[in-house]
Design an enzyme around this catalytic site. Structure first.
Site, short mmCIF file in Angstrom:
data_model
loop_
_atom_site.label_atom_id
_atom_site.label_comp_id
_atom_site.label_asym_id
_atom_site.label_seq_id
_atom_site.Cartn_x
_atom_site.Cartn_y
_atom_site.Cartn_z
N HIS A 136 16.31 -8.81 23.82
CA HIS A 136 15.07 -8.20 24.34
C HIS A 136 15.14 -6.67 24.23
O HIS A 136 14.20 -6.03 23.74
CB HIS A 136 14.86 -8.62 25.79
N GLU A 137 16.23 -6.10 24.69
CA GLU A 137 16.32 -4.63 24.71
C GLU A 137 16.39 -4.07 23.29
O GLU A 137 15.84 -2.99 23.00
CB GLU A 137 17.53 -4.19 25.52
#
Lengths: 150, 427
Positions: B141-142
């Site tokens: 996600h990051e």
């Protein structure tokens, strides 16, 4: 209650870790909405190497909140709109009120990046997207083995 | 402090040089290889360094499998030259302006074209664990943010802002892939060979069934393509040496499956040699049932055929193997074991263009008969030409026999066939 605990009782001892503060009332909910860009977009990229700037809109925090009790609906139109936007994207009834479901949604574990940002070169806000579920994609018919796990 | 500020300014300047503004105002990295590093003073207090490294390598690889960017761990270059730094911290951490909030709520944050920080007050775990918070899922996600993606409120998207406990085997779905490809484009490039590999198996009733899978080969690795899902198998590419025993480990020229009522033989070609592949046992024959040893010279196994070849395929209609070399194509009769009369011919004559000036001419990379599409495709560079089949000609009787329909981009028909950095081939 568990039947057994660990021998050193580490599972029942209070954690020395700091617990994050939860959203419990209108003020903390508004903090949430401001922090993640629901009231207005956040200049996230600009803040990457600077010290935390105090929330500019502290008056906004006070505005329209005569009572932080949950049963008092927010009076600030901007806060109501922010709540509604948040509720809509989280598939909640868009009441504009801070109900239990909205609080639960705000207290879900999440990423720290704001949902709505201002980018450096594009002053228009970069809005969180809600994409339609049905994306057009080509159809194929084939016969092959089921995929193995990665 | 001065040294730190100097580093920051250099880093910021470096970062500015790496970004490019897309048409729609979105920003993206403007280079193909990104370097990352774990921050030395920011290791997790709960996972070993090797576990952290393994998770980050896998997370970067998952993005690399669906987009044309590669990621490489770099522990030697000056820190200002590192594109993405990853670290763990609590509260005020790593000189970051955004403090973490303790256990719960925020798990991590990241900056576009910048660094990723994980809240060390959270119970991150490696993929092997069923408990805790999946570091892999949060890292993927990051990294999405670093690449330029915003939060997306869509079920199944990796870019949802809220953390959802990892169901087994999460992967980047179609929409997430397209979102990042909107910034960085699709993966493109020539292939060495493409083929459907057929094998016979017994089902649960003991009946003989025929199955096939589609494979794309490039250099020393290959992908299995899942036609029903319009993507490659999760985790591909794999090195050729891992999946195909006994054949050359790279730069395969062609795969040919001779399949008639009396013959069923698969061959790999490279250079002046070819190998007979034992599909039942999934390895090349050193010596086949006829006593022939491999590799053999193409000139011995297929007299009259030059080598090396560009590519080849077996046409079940004519029962000829078509060998392509330069501007010419040779037809080889597998029953008479000789080149068909009047061959070689020009490719443009055997496979005429349907649209003017829309023909690969020669030096074909791959010739692929697809059972999924019931069609033959000729690949060259980033594009392919479909050979008009019987169905096409019924719909349009003006199409010439074996006519080549206008070219299209390979990436528009077979999706997300992406290289990964060589350091990530084995995790």
């Amino acid at each position: 209650e568990k039947l057994f605990h660990t021998r050193d009782q580490s599972d029942v001892q209070s954690s020395s870790l700091q617990q994050a503060e939860l959203v419990t009332d209108l003020i903390s909910a508004q903090q949430y909405l401001v922090k993640y860009g629901w009231t207005e977009p956040v200049a996230w990229d600009l803040s990457s190497t600077r010290d935390n700037e105090p929330l500019k809109d502290f008056t906004l925090m006070q505005e329209g909140i005569t009572d932080s009790r949950l049963d008092e609906p927010p009076k600030s139109p901007s806060l109501i709109n922010a709540l509604k936007r948040f509720q809509k994207l989280n598939n909640l009834p868009t009441t504009g009120r801070l109900d239990d479901a909205t609080i639960n949604a705000m207290n879900k574990p999440r990423c720290g990046v704001p949902d709505n940002q201002i980018t450096k070169t594009n002053p228009e806000k970069q809005e969180t997207e809600k994409l339609s579920e049905n994306k057009t994609r080509p159809l194929n018919n084939s016969s092959s083995d089921p995929p193995k796990i990665r | 402090k001065k040294r730190f500020l100097d580093l920051l300014m250099t880093s910021d300047q470096y970062r500015k040089e790496q970004e490019v503004i897309k048409e729609g105002g979105e920003k993206a990295f403007n280079k193909k290889l990104l370097k990352w590093r774990m921050i030395g003073e920011g290791y997790s207090s709960q996972l070993s360094i090797n576990e952290q490294r393994y998770v980050f390598r896998l997370a970067f690889r998952m993005w690399s499998e669906v987009m044309p960017l590669d990621f490489e761990e770099d522990n030697t270059s000056p820190i200002s030259q590192i594109d993405i730094k990853l670290g763990f911290g609590r509260g005020r951490h790593l000189g970051c302006s955004q403090a973490f909030d303790g256990s719960g709520q925020e798990f991590a944050h990241a900056w576009f074209l910048g660094d990723i920080h994980f809240d060390d007050d959270e119970h991150f775990t490696a993929p092997s664990s069923d408990n805790g918070i999946s570091l892999l899922k949060v890292a993927v996600h990051e990294i999405g943010h670093v690449l330029g993606l915003s939060h997306i409120y869509r079920t199944g998207s990796i870019m949802q802002p809220n953390y959802i406990p990892q169901e087994s085997g999460f992967e980047l779905d179609w929409s997430d892939r397209k979102a990042v490809q909107n910034l960085y484009g699709s993966c493109e490039g020539p292939f060495d060979t493409v083929f459907d590999w057929i094998r016979k198996e017994r089902n649960q009733f003991g009946e003989l069934v025929v199955r096939y899978n589609t494979y794309f080969f490039r250099d020393g690795w290959y992908w299995m393509y899942e036609n029903r899902k319009n993507r490659t198998r999760y985790g591909d590419p794999i090195s050729v040496s891992t999946g195909w025993s006994g054949i050359p480990t790279q730069n395969i020229d062609a795969f040919v499956h001779v399949w008639t009522w009396t013959k069923d033989a698969s061959y790999f070609f490279r250079g002046t040699q070819f190998w007979h592949y034992d599909s039942e046992n999934d390895r090349a024959y050193a010596e086949d049932t006829e006593g022939k040893t491999y590799p053999r010279l193409i000139s011995e196994g297929f007299p009259g055929i030059p080598s090396p070849i560009d590519t080849a395929f077996f046409d079940r209609r004519t029962q000829y193997i078509y060998f392509f070399k330069g501007l010419q194509v040779y037809a080889y009769d597998v029953h008479r074991d000789r080149v068909v009369l009047n061959f070689p011919k020009r490719i443009v004559d055997v496979f005429p263009a349907v649209a003017a000036n829309n023909h690969p001419k020669g030096n074909i990379n791959a010739a692929y008969y697809s059972y999924t599409h019931s069609s033959l495709f000729l690949f060259k560079g980033k594009e392919f030409w479909k050979v008009a089949n019987d169905k096409d000609r019924r719909q349009n009787p003006s199409l010439p026999y074996n006519g080549l329909l206008p070219k299209r981009k390979t990436s528009e028909q077979w999706f997300d066939i992406c290289n990964v950095h060589s350091s990530l081939l084995k995790l």
